[in-house]
Design a protein around this motif. Structure first.
Motif, PDB file in Angstrom:
ATOM      1  N   ALA A   2      94.344  43.435  51.933  1.00 62.00           N
ATOM      2  CA  ALA A   2      94.940  43.563  50.596  1.00 62.00           C
ATOM      3  C   ALA A   2      95.365  45.011  50.335  1.00 62.00           C
ATOM      4  O   ALA A   2      96.456  45.257  49.797  1.00 62.00           O
ATOM      5  CB  ALA A   2      93.958  43.081  49.528  1.00 62.00           C
ATOM      6  N   ALA A   3      94.521  45.966  50.726  1.00 67.66           N
ATOM      7  CA  ALA A   3      94.879  47.383  50.559  1.00 67.66           C
ATOM      8  C   ALA A   3      96.091  47.725  51.410  1.00 67.66           C
ATOM      9  O   ALA A   3      97.005  48.428  50.958  1.00 67.66           O
ATOM     10  CB  ALA A   3      93.693  48.281  50.931  1.00 67.66           C
ATOM     11  N   GLY A   4      96.118  47.225  52.643  1.00 67.84           N
ATOM     12  CA  GLY A   4      97.263  47.458  53.508  1.00 67.84           C
ATOM     13  C   GLY A   4      98.538  46.898  52.917  1.00 67.84           C
ATOM     14  O   GLY A   4      99.586  47.567  52.911  1.00 67.84           O
ATOM     15  N   ASP A   5      98.479  45.682  52.398  1.00 64.04           N
ATOM     16  CA  ASP A   5      99.657  45.063  51.774  1.00 64.04           C
ATOM     17  C   ASP A   5     100.131  45.890  50.589  1.00 64.04           C
ATOM     18  O   ASP A   5     101.334  46.136  50.431  1.00 64.04           O
ATOM     19  CB  ASP A   5      99.340  43.635  51.309  1.00 64.04           C
ATOM     20  N   ARG A   6      99.196  46.331  49.756  1.00 67.04           N
ATOM     21  CA  ARG A   6      99.546  47.135  48.576  1.00 67.04           C
ATOM     22  C   ARG A   6     100.203  48.453  48.966  1.00 67.04           C
ATOM     23  O   ARG A   6     101.115  48.930  48.284  1.00 67.04           O
ATOM     24  CB  ARG A   6      98.270  47.387  47.758  1.00 67.04           C
ATOM     25  N   LEU A   7      99.750  49.034  50.076  1.00 67.22           N
ATOM     26  CA  LEU A   7     100.244  50.349  50.505  1.00 67.22           C
ATOM     27  C   LEU A   7     101.386  50.266  51.522  1.00 67.22           C
ATOM     28  O   LEU A   7     101.911  51.294  51.928  1.00 67.22           O
ATOM     29  CB  LEU A   7      99.085  51.151  51.121  1.00 67.22           C
ATOM     30  N   GLY A   8     101.728  49.072  51.960  1.00 68.08           N
ATOM     31  CA  GLY A   8     102.749  48.926  53.000  1.00 68.08           C
ATOM     32  C   GLY A   8     102.257  49.419  54.351  1.00 68.08           C
ATOM     33  O   GLY A   8     103.017  49.997  55.126  1.00 68.08           O
TER      34      GLY A   8
END
Length: 148
Positions: free
Chosen positions: A38-44
């Motif tokens: 989820a953090a990766g998705d939010r940060l690209g």
């Protein structure tokens, strides 16, 4: 620039949620992976999430990260305090590493105060539970973007 991070988990972290919940909490490793993704998705940021109870496997994955990932978020578990080989592997690949610990290792037994990983890591996050992984991902992404 697309950033990809390797998130590595060492020995016994597969038992999160059931192993010493008074120390490590009730969050499972699968829950931690979901937080990281989820953090990766939010940060690209791309996330490659792995766990092994074997030091050599972790070292192989660190070696494979060079040229494939921009950095590593590492919770080496107890190997943090014993593995010069993991320290050497990190130094050899020359990738920034965010060291993560669920508990505050400096508030625990004295043998946990020594971290060989810290000697070659960009920084350490300890004591914030599973949120420490998110903080590590955010910090590495920020560092890598600033470095260009």
């Amino acid at each position: 620039m697309t950033i990809s991070l390797l998130v590595l988990n060492g020995p016994n972290l597969n038992l999160l949620g059931t192993r010493q919940p008074q120390v490590y909490g009730s969050t499972t490793l699968q829950d931690v992976e979901a937080l990281c993704r989820a953090a990766g998705d939010r940060l690209g940021v791309g996330i490659d999430f792995r766990q092994s109870n074997h030091e050599g496997t972790l070292i192989d994955w660190i070696h494979e990260a060079k040229g494939k990932h921009a950095g590593i978020v590492l919770n080496a578990g107890a190997l943090t305090h014993t593995s010069i080989a993991i320290m050497d592997a990190i130094a050899s690949v020359e990738l920034p590493v965010a060291e993560v610990h669920l508990s505050n290792i400096h508030r625990r037994e004295e043998f946990r105060h020594l971290s060989y990983v810290s000697k070659v890591a960009l920084g350490m996050i300890a004591g914030f539970g599973p949120q420490g992984y998110v903080l590590g991902i955010e910090a590495l992404a920020s560092h890598l973007r600033a470095a260009g």
